[in-house]
Design an enzyme around this catalytic site. Structure first.
Site, short mmCIF file in Angstrom:
data_model
loop_
_atom_site.label_atom_id
_atom_site.label_comp_id
_atom_site.label_asym_id
_atom_site.label_seq_id
_atom_site.Cartn_x
_atom_site.Cartn_y
_atom_site.Cartn_z
N LYS A 122 0.86 -1.19 0.00
CA LYS A 122 0.00 0.00 0.00
C LYS A 122 0.89 1.24 0.00
O LYS A 122 1.73 1.41 0.87
CB LYS A 122 -0.90 -0.02 1.23
CG LYS A 122 -1.77 1.24 1.33
CD LYS A 122 -2.85 1.06 2.38
CE LYS A 122 -3.64 2.36 2.55
NZ LYS A 122 -4.73 2.19 3.52
N ASP A 227 -13.24 5.80 11.57
CA ASP A 227 -13.63 5.78 10.16
C ASP A 227 -14.13 4.37 9.82
O ASP A 227 -13.79 3.80 8.81
CB ASP A 227 -12.40 6.14 9.30
CG ASP A 227 -12.77 6.53 7.87
OD1 ASP A 227 -13.95 6.86 7.63
OD2 ASP A 227 -11.88 6.51 7.01
N1 LIG Z 1 -4.62 -6.38 2.90
C1 LIG Z 1 -5.48 -6.34 1.88
N2 LIG Z 1 -5.92 -7.48 1.32
C2 LIG Z 1 -6.79 -7.45 0.28
N3 LIG Z 1 -7.25 -6.33 -0.28
C3 LIG Z 1 -6.85 -5.16 0.22
C4 LIG Z 1 -5.95 -5.10 1.33
N4 LIG Z 1 -5.73 -3.81 1.62
C5 LIG Z 1 -6.45 -3.09 0.74
N5 LIG Z 1 -7.14 -3.89 -0.12
C6 LIG Z 1 -8.02 -3.46 -1.23
O1 LIG Z 1 -7.69 -2.14 -1.64
C7 LIG Z 1 -8.77 -1.24 -1.43
C8 LIG Z 1 -8.28 0.11 -0.87
O2 LIG Z 1 -7.60 -0.10 0.36
P1 LIG Z 1 -7.60 0.94 1.57
O3 LIG Z 1 -8.99 1.13 2.08
O4 LIG Z 1 -6.58 0.49 2.52
O5 LIG Z 1 -7.10 2.24 0.79
P2 LIG Z 1 -7.46 3.77 1.07
O6 LIG Z 1 -6.70 4.63 0.17
O7 LIG Z 1 -7.30 4.05 2.51
O8 LIG Z 1 -8.96 3.77 0.64
P3 LIG Z 1 -10.05 4.90 0.86
O9 LIG Z 1 -9.39 6.04 1.57
O10 LIG Z 1 -10.51 5.22 -0.51
O11 LIG Z 1 -11.09 4.17 1.68
C9 LIG Z 1 -9.69 -1.95 -0.47
O12 LIG Z 1 -11.03 -1.60 -0.66
C10 LIG Z 1 -9.45 -3.42 -0.78
O13 LIG Z 1 -10.29 -3.83 -1.84
#
Ligand SMILES: Nc1ncnc2c1ncn2[C@@H]1O[C@H](COP(=O)(O)OP(=O)(O)OP(=O)(O)O)[C@@H](O)[C@H]1O
Length: 328
Positions: A122, A227
């Site tokens: 990420k 959140d």
């Molecule tokens: N550990 C993981 N295993 C599987 N899928 C994941 C994982 N982490 C993230 N994802 C996928 O990636 C997407 C985005 O992840 P995350 O919510 O961490 O990002 P974000 O940038 O914080 O999102 P937002 O702020 O738009 O909610 C998730 O909806 C999920 O589908």
């Protein structure tokens, strides 16, 4: 920009020396003068000049015309490769696969180690949202320095890793945290779908209480999610829930803890009513149902993600939120 681990293998040690020098220089300079980069990289000026032009061509640094001198700044692209190289050196990542998600302010990739274990990378991209909303309003951009966005992304990654680590160690359903460098974290890949994509569940009442119990259990460990919503909860095929994202997580001693707690509870109630037509009179109340038994908030602070860092990031998130509202 596409992330490609093979690029790492084509980058020479000199390329990385110069890139690292640009990163180090940006701690004190918004635009790092070329001479300083050569000095830190311990290369002749001519030598680093050539490398810098090549790095700029590949968008790993950007040439900036400063009022007094020409210089360079590190781009998110360059920052990505520095983090990726650290992961490779520590043997946590060997190859980068497909991008599986684009969050509001993050990119998610599948990666693998040498044993072919698949994991999630990420990459925090703070500033991307405001960059989009503010594109037309140049004045705002002038005041927000890209270096500070990168620094805030690093804080966000440190925060996520620190919380994930203590939560995982204490048996909470979160991905196993594997590694962190700069604005990136590597974690376990969870085979599940976001709650947001799920239209039917076998037993909504059971899932509802699982999620409410999770909010209460977090509070009894000293933490408020802040959140807790259908985007941040993954549901496995067997119905188990996994929390994947906690950018707003705060201590139960935070001045707004009660507000965040109630908002988390309300979020789940509203979602269950809308999606599953499920309503319950039972829902947790702050203080009444939340007795502090453990101090995970204190553990996180002790792990290196200090109160000062938390406050710095919070201030930034508040400003960003306000700005987004003002600009509609
Ligand atoms: N550990 C993981 N295993 C599987 N899928 C994941 C994982 N982490 C993230 N994802 C996928 O990636 C997407 C985005 O992840 P995350 O919510 O961490 O990002 P974000 O940038 O914080 O999102 P937002 O702020 O738009 O909610 C998730 O909806 C999920 O589908």
């Amino acid at each position: 920009m596409k992330l490609d681990a093979k690029v790492l293998r084509y980058m020479s040690p000199e390329d990385f020396r110069v890139l690292t020098a640009a990163e180090m220089g940006s701690k004190n300079h918004e635009v790092v003068p070329s001479a300083i980069i050569s000095q830190i990289a311990k290369l002749r000026h001519g030598g680093s000049h050539k490398v810098l032009s090549e790095l700029a061509r590949r968008n790993l640094v950007a040439k900036v015309q400063h009022i007094k001198y020409d210089g360079y700044r590190l781009t998110y692209g360059g920052y990505d490769y520095l983090a990726l190289r650290t992961f490779c050196q520590r043997n946590s990542v060997y190859s980068v696969g497909n991008q599986i998600g684009v969050g509001k302010e993050s990119d998610i990739y599948i990666v693998a180690n040498e044993e072919e274990r698949q994991m999630v990378l990420k990459i925090q991209r703070l500033g991307r949202m405001s960059f989009r909303t503010i594109k037309s309003k140049r004045d705002y951009l002038k005041n927000r320095k890209s270096a500070s966005w990168m620094y805030m992304s690093k804080l966000a990654a440190e925060k996520e890793y620190a919380f994930m680590k203590v939560l995982h160690e204490h048996g909470f359903p979160v991905p196993e945290p594997i590694d962190q460098s700069r604005h990136c974290i590597v974690m376990e890949l969870i085979d599940a779908f976001p709650l947001r994509q799920i239209s039917e569940v076998a037993d909504p009442g059971k899932l509802y209480s699982t999620l409410m119990n999770l909010i209460v259990k977090l509070a009894s460990y000293g933490l408020i999610h802040g959140d807790f919503n259908e985007f941040n909860i993954l549901i496995r095929e067997n119905g188990d829930a996994v929390l994947i994202d906690f950018p707003q997580m705060v201590s139960i001693d935070h001045p707004n803890a009660e507000f965040y707690f109630n908002r988390d509870v309300e979020c789940i109630r509203v979602f269950f009513k809308r999606r599953f037509q499920y309503e319950s009179l039972l829902y947790p109340k702050f203080r009444l149902d939340t007795e502090r038994e453990f101090d995970l908030d204190v553990k996180v602070a002790a792990s290196g993600f200090t109160k000062e860092k938390q406050q710095e990031l919070e201030k930034f998130q508040e400003e960003e939120g306000q700005l987004a509202q003002e600009l509609g």
